[in-house]
Design a protein around this motif. Structure first.
Motif, mmCIF file in Angstrom:
data_model
loop_
_atom_site.group_PDB
_atom_site.id
_atom_site.type_symbol
_atom_site.label_atom_id
_atom_site.label_comp_id
_atom_site.label_asym_id
_atom_site.label_seq_id
_atom_site.Cartn_x
_atom_site.Cartn_y
_atom_site.Cartn_z
ATOM 1 N N ALA A 1 0.829 -1.205 0.000
ATOM 2 C CA ALA A 1 0.000 0.000 0.000
ATOM 3 C C ALA A 1 0.863 1.254 0.000
ATOM 4 O O ALA A 1 0.587 2.210 -0.724
ATOM 5 C CB ALA A 1 -0.931 -0.004 1.215
ATOM 6 N N ALA A 2 1.915 1.249 0.785
ATOM 7 C CA ALA A 2 2.805 2.419 0.836
ATOM 8 C C ALA A 2 3.529 2.615 -0.488
ATOM 9 O O ALA A 2 3.718 3.748 -0.941
ATOM 10 C CB ALA A 2 3.800 2.260 1.981
ATOM 11 N N SER B 1 2.502 1.649 -3.498
ATOM 12 C CA SER B 1 1.624 1.915 -4.641
ATOM 13 C C SER B 1 0.921 3.265 -4.566
ATOM 14 O O SER B 1 0.328 3.693 -5.545
ATOM 15 C CB SER B 1 0.581 0.805 -4.766
ATOM 16 O OG SER B 1 -0.291 0.838 -3.657
ATOM 17 N N SER B 2 0.991 3.928 -3.439
ATOM 18 C CA SER B 2 0.292 5.199 -3.299
ATOM 19 C C SER B 2 1.275 6.316 -2.973
ATOM 20 O O SER B 2 1.816 6.372 -1.872
ATOM 21 C CB SER B 2 -0.756 5.097 -2.179
ATOM 22 O OG SER B 2 -1.340 6.358 -1.952
ATOM 23 N N PRO B 3 1.474 7.230 -3.922
ATOM 24 C CA PRO B 3 2.401 8.331 -3.663
ATOM 25 C C PRO B 3 1.939 9.232 -2.523
ATOM 26 O O PRO B 3 2.738 9.887 -1.888
ATOM 27 C CB PRO B 3 2.450 9.112 -4.974
ATOM 28 C CG PRO B 3 1.542 8.441 -5.919
ATOM 29 C CD PRO B 3 0.906 7.274 -5.246
ATOM 30 N N SER B 4 0.643 9.236 -2.267
ATOM 31 C CA SER B 4 0.118 10.092 -1.206
ATOM 32 C C SER B 4 0.031 9.374 0.143
ATOM 33 O O SER B 4 -0.487 9.915 1.100
ATOM 34 C CB SER B 4 -1.270 10.614 -1.596
ATOM 35 O OG SER B 4 -2.176 9.526 -1.716
ATOM 36 N N ALA B 5 0.546 8.166 0.201
ATOM 37 C CA ALA B 5 0.483 7.393 1.441
ATOM 38 C C ALA B 5 1.276 8.096 2.536
ATOM 39 O O ALA B 5 2.308 8.715 2.283
ATOM 40 C CB ALA B 5 1.046 5.990 1.220
ATOM 41 N N ASN B 6 0.780 7.980 3.731
ATOM 42 C CA ASN B 6 1.458 8.546 4.887
ATOM 43 C C ASN B 6 2.610 7.611 5.255
ATOM 44 O O ASN B 6 2.412 6.589 5.903
ATOM 45 C CB ASN B 6 0.471 8.698 6.045
ATOM 46 C CG ASN B 6 1.094 9.362 7.252
ATOM 47 O OD1 ASN B 6 2.316 9.386 7.417
ATOM 48 N ND2 ASN B 6 0.248 9.902 8.104
ATOM 49 N N THR B 7 3.802 7.962 4.823
ATOM 50 C CA THR B 7 4.969 7.109 5.015
ATOM 51 C C THR B 7 5.262 6.878 6.487
ATOM 52 O O THR B 7 5.604 5.768 6.888
ATOM 53 C CB THR B 7 6.198 7.726 4.332
ATOM 54 O OG1 THR B 7 5.862 8.018 2.976
ATOM 55 C CG2 THR B 7 7.381 6.798 4.371
#
Length: 112
Positions: free
Chosen positions: A33-34, A36-42
């Motif tokens: 999930a992290a 694949s999503s550039p907007s993910a909260n790292t």
């Protein structure tokens, strides 16, 4: 009424295997999930992943006490029941993780 100790042990081992596999899969989903999503909260993903890894490490340490060596532990995790839940790639990955965690744990014990 008496309970069958062998059945209880078998159930406990099965539940432990289920927790290890489930936690491994949860950690993998967090990574995917992290990634694949550039907007993910790292930061949140890192915390969640670290927590899953700690649970995985604790359960692997517990399971390692049930087996003579790491090979037996890995074989137990990925036997026919584990194969139903994991793809071939996941079985290989989980095996590597178990071996890595076991080596780290053994290194820590030797240093103590």
């Amino acid at each position: 009424m008496t309970s069958d100790p062998a059945a209880s042990i078998g159930t406990a081992k099965s539940q432990l295997r289920g927790r290890i596999i489930g936690t491994y899969q949860r950690a993998q989903r967090i990574i995917m999930a992290a990634a694949s999503s550039p907007s993910a909260n790292t930061h949140a993903a890192t915390i969640a992943y670290d927590k899953a890894r700690e649970h995985l490490r604790a359960d692997i340490l517990l399971a390692s006490r049930l087996f003579a060596d790491t090979d037996a532990l890995v074989a137990w995790l990925v036997d026919e029941r584990g194969a139903e839940l994991l793809s071939e790639e996941e079985r290989v990955s989980l095996g590597l993780i178990v071996r890595t965690m076991q080596e780290a744990n053994e290194g820590t014990q030797k240093a103590s």
